[in-house]
Scaffold this active site. Structure first.
Site, short mmCIF file in Angstrom:
data_model
loop_
_atom_site.label_atom_id
_atom_site.label_comp_id
_atom_site.label_asym_id
_atom_site.label_seq_id
_atom_site.Cartn_x
_atom_site.Cartn_y
_atom_site.Cartn_z
N TYR A 421 41.22 2.52 -11.93
CA TYR A 421 41.65 2.84 -13.39
C TYR A 421 42.88 3.65 -13.67
O TYR A 421 43.50 4.33 -12.50
CB TYR A 421 40.51 3.43 -14.43
CG TYR A 421 40.02 4.70 -13.90
CD1 TYR A 421 40.71 5.84 -14.15
CD2 TYR A 421 38.98 4.89 -12.44
CE1 TYR A 421 40.27 7.22 -14.07
CE2 TYR A 421 38.73 6.32 -12.26
CZ TYR A 421 39.25 7.45 -12.96
OH TYR A 421 38.94 8.77 -12.62
N GLU A 495 47.14 -0.25 -12.58
CA GLU A 495 45.68 0.42 -12.66
C GLU A 495 45.40 -0.08 -14.03
O GLU A 495 46.13 0.54 -14.91
CB GLU A 495 46.03 1.89 -12.51
CG GLU A 495 46.35 2.47 -11.06
CD GLU A 495 45.03 2.27 -10.16
OE1 GLU A 495 44.09 1.70 -10.41
OE2 GLU A 495 45.59 2.74 -9.11
#
Ligand SMILES: *[C@@H]1O[C@H](CO)[C@@H](O)[C@H](O)[C@H]1NC(C)=O
Ligand SMILES: *[C@@H]1O[C@H](CO)[C@@H](O)[C@H](O)[C@H]1NC(C)=O
Ligand SMILES: *[C@@H]1O[C@H](CO)[C@@H](O)[C@H](O)[C@H]1NC(C)=O
Ligand SMILES: [Zn+2]
Length: 537
Positions: A421, A495
């Protein structure tokens, strides 16, 4: 800033021999289990673990290096790094040690209860054809069947045996079993009806089986579709780029609009683009636990095909005439399956690398062969990059697919690697900021446009920039190779969501918004390349 480095090194030299064993967190089933009933699949639990965020914005290179050295030494699991902080998963022993080293004001708990977030994601993953289990169970209860064996990997059986225990047949309090799935109603719209982007398929994380079923349905729905017009048809095909360490196929899906190409289609200033079909590749799933990348890759291709078939003059139709779009939704199926079935936070592939203590796996995004160098981390680390570049079956297969482009009549022009992430969109290089891509200015310009397109879609901020600058420098990255070796100019690593609140345990309700925004970003990028290289003014 406090100078903690000398203390750290002294501390490490004193403690390592005695505590090293404690850090061997990848030993299978290292949690003591009160449950010796081996019919129940053991699921790794993270009760004693938290994610801590270290604010290292004030640190110089030297102190950042010291922290990374400690990460390698103790095989710590780094979740995310930015210029300003680093998120690390720690058990209580590891935490105690770091608390002695890191100044307290720079060090705070970020995810306090990993296990409850893990439970949430595991609650919602059963396949569609398992939604019927509540009916099966009731039937079994009525018939009062005595022996229900839980097969390895069989969710239905586990469910049945758990249900049986609930009925009072001496249930043991097992620590490591899969959480009981919430009975969910069957979705009203058939998830595999791909004539609409509203399909509930995009609101759930899926098993490999369902990912590939989606792929077959894409082909059934869109291959040779004539809705554009009879002289230009969409071709959608499955490709197979190789096998994983455990023998699973590495499948992909590739789509283009077939039409008579005139030589003037590619009017790029580079002569060597002439006559070659440009390929736009999206790879996802390098890291097993990053589930939203694969979902997003499928959503992107679905969107593109729907739009191209419903609006013959849409951007999607134009792009499909100029590019072959190829997605490899799951480049690490072994690691993904392991993350779903056994260890939610598993990152690497599942290759036997001869590690001590049964530690398995290579970090695929540390194994690509551009300026690769071995790190100090061991096979017990989630960031282990292997003994040599392309030791991993999966990176090797993908690199061979890239290098065989000319044989297919293709020139790979874009390569996007989807991760989570952090909400970043990054261009090469990752291994060092001293290695500056000649195309940096254009890559940055397009990247900023992508970030803006993504923000416009859902209001989420994404940052664009060079990978080494936005994260911590690391060798073996996929885009370093695609840009540095195979000359793919438009190489980016994304990401996706979020910025750490849920981290890898993104709730299913955020799958669609995430996929929707990266789709907007990738459409922007493809149009940017088209305008610059295919159809310049
Ligand atoms: C698929 O969904 C569309 C739109 O919701 C609907 O019109 C169509 O009948 C469905 N097709 C099938 C085979 O269920
Ligand atoms: C049909 O396809 C041909 C060949 O690609 C194209 O020239 C033509 O404009 C298309 N017609 C429509 C209505 O899209
Ligand atoms: C796609 O359609 C074409 C034309 O009908 C057919 O020749 C081809 O085999 C199809 N491909 C797949 C993967 O179904
Ligand atoms: Zn990743």
């Amino acid at each position: 800033m406090r100078a903690f480095a000398p203390t750290l090194l002294l501390f490490l030299s004193l403690t390592i021999p005695t505590i090293a064993y404690d850090f061997d967190s990848q030993k299978p089933f290292n949690h003591p289990s009160s449950n010796n009933d081996d019919r129940i699949i053991e699921i790794e639990r993270y009760d004693d673990e938290q994610v801590w965020r270290i604010d290292w914005s004030g640190y110089g290179e030297k102190n950042k290096n010291d922290i990374m050295e400690m990460v390698d030494l103790f095989d710590l699991d780094v979740w995310h790094t930015t210029r300003s902080n680093i998120d690390i998963r720690l058990n209580s022993n590891q935490l105690k040690i770091l608390q002695d080293i890191i100044p307290p004001e720079a060090f705070k708990p970020f995810i306090q209860d990993i296990q409850s977030l893990v439970d949430e994601t595991l609650f919602s993953i059963q396949d569609y054809d398992e939604f019927d289990i509540s009916e099966d169970i009731n039937q079994i209860e009525e018939e009062d069947v005595d022996e229900v064996e839980a097969d390895k990997g069989d969710v239905i059986s586990i469910f049945k045996s758990l249900k049986k225990k609930k009925k009072g047949k001496k249930g043991k309090k097992g620590g490591n079993q899969r959480p009981i799935p919430k009975p969910e109603p069957k979705p009203k719209i058939d998830p595999f009806n791909l004539t609409t982007i509203e399909t509930p398929y995009h609101d759930k994380f899926h098993s490999l089986k369902e990912i590939y079923k989606f792929g077959s349905e894409l082909i059934k729905t869109f291959n040779h579709s004539t809705s554009i017009n009879s002289s230009s048809r969409i071709i959608v095909e499955e490709i197979n780029i190789g096998n994983t360490y455990l023998g699973e196929k590495l499948k992909g899906y590739t789509a283009k609009i077939n039409h008579k190409r005139s030589n003037s289609i590619v009017r790029a200033n580079e002569d060597n683009l002439q006559g070659l079909e440009l390929e736009f590749i999206i790879q996802a799933g390098s890291h097993g636990r990053e589930w939203v990348g694969p979902s997003s890759a499928l959503y992107f291709l679905h969107h593109l095909l729907l739009r191209a078939t419903s609006e013959p003059n849409s951007d999607a139709a134009i792009l499909l005439k100029s590019f072959r779009f190829t997605i490899i939704p799951q480049i690490n199926p072994d690691g993904y399956a392991h993350s779903r079935d056994k260890s939610r936070l598993w990152r690497k592939n599942r290759q036997d690398v001869g590690g001590k203590g049964n530690c398995l796996g290579i970090d695929l995004n540390a194994n690509w062969g551009y300026k690769w160098r071995s790190s100090r981390s061991t096979p017990c680390s989630e960031g282990y990059g292997g003994k040599e570049a392309f030791e991993a079956y999966e990176t090797k297969a993908m690199s061979e697919y890239l290098s065989s482009a000319a044989e297919r009549g293709n020139r790979v022009r874009a390569f996007i690697d989807l991760h989570s992430y952090g909400q970043l969109f990054m261009f090469p290089f990752a291994h060092s900021c001293d290695d500056f891509p000649p195309d940096a200015e254009m890559l940055m310009e397009a990247g900023l446009g992508v970030a803006k397109a993504m923000r416009t879609k859902q209001g989420q901020g994404y940052e664009a920039g060079q990978a080494c600058d936005l994260t911590y420098r690391a060798p073996g990255d996929a885009i370093d190779y695609t840009y540095g070796v195979t000359d793919v100019r438009w190489s980016y690593s994304a990401e996706l969501r979020d910025t750490g609140t849920y981290g890898f345990m993104l709730p299913p309700k955020l799958i669609r918004p995430t996929a929707d925004e990266i789709t907007a970003g990738l459409m922007y990028l493809a149009k940017f390349i088209y305008a610059l290289e295919v159809n310049p003014p």
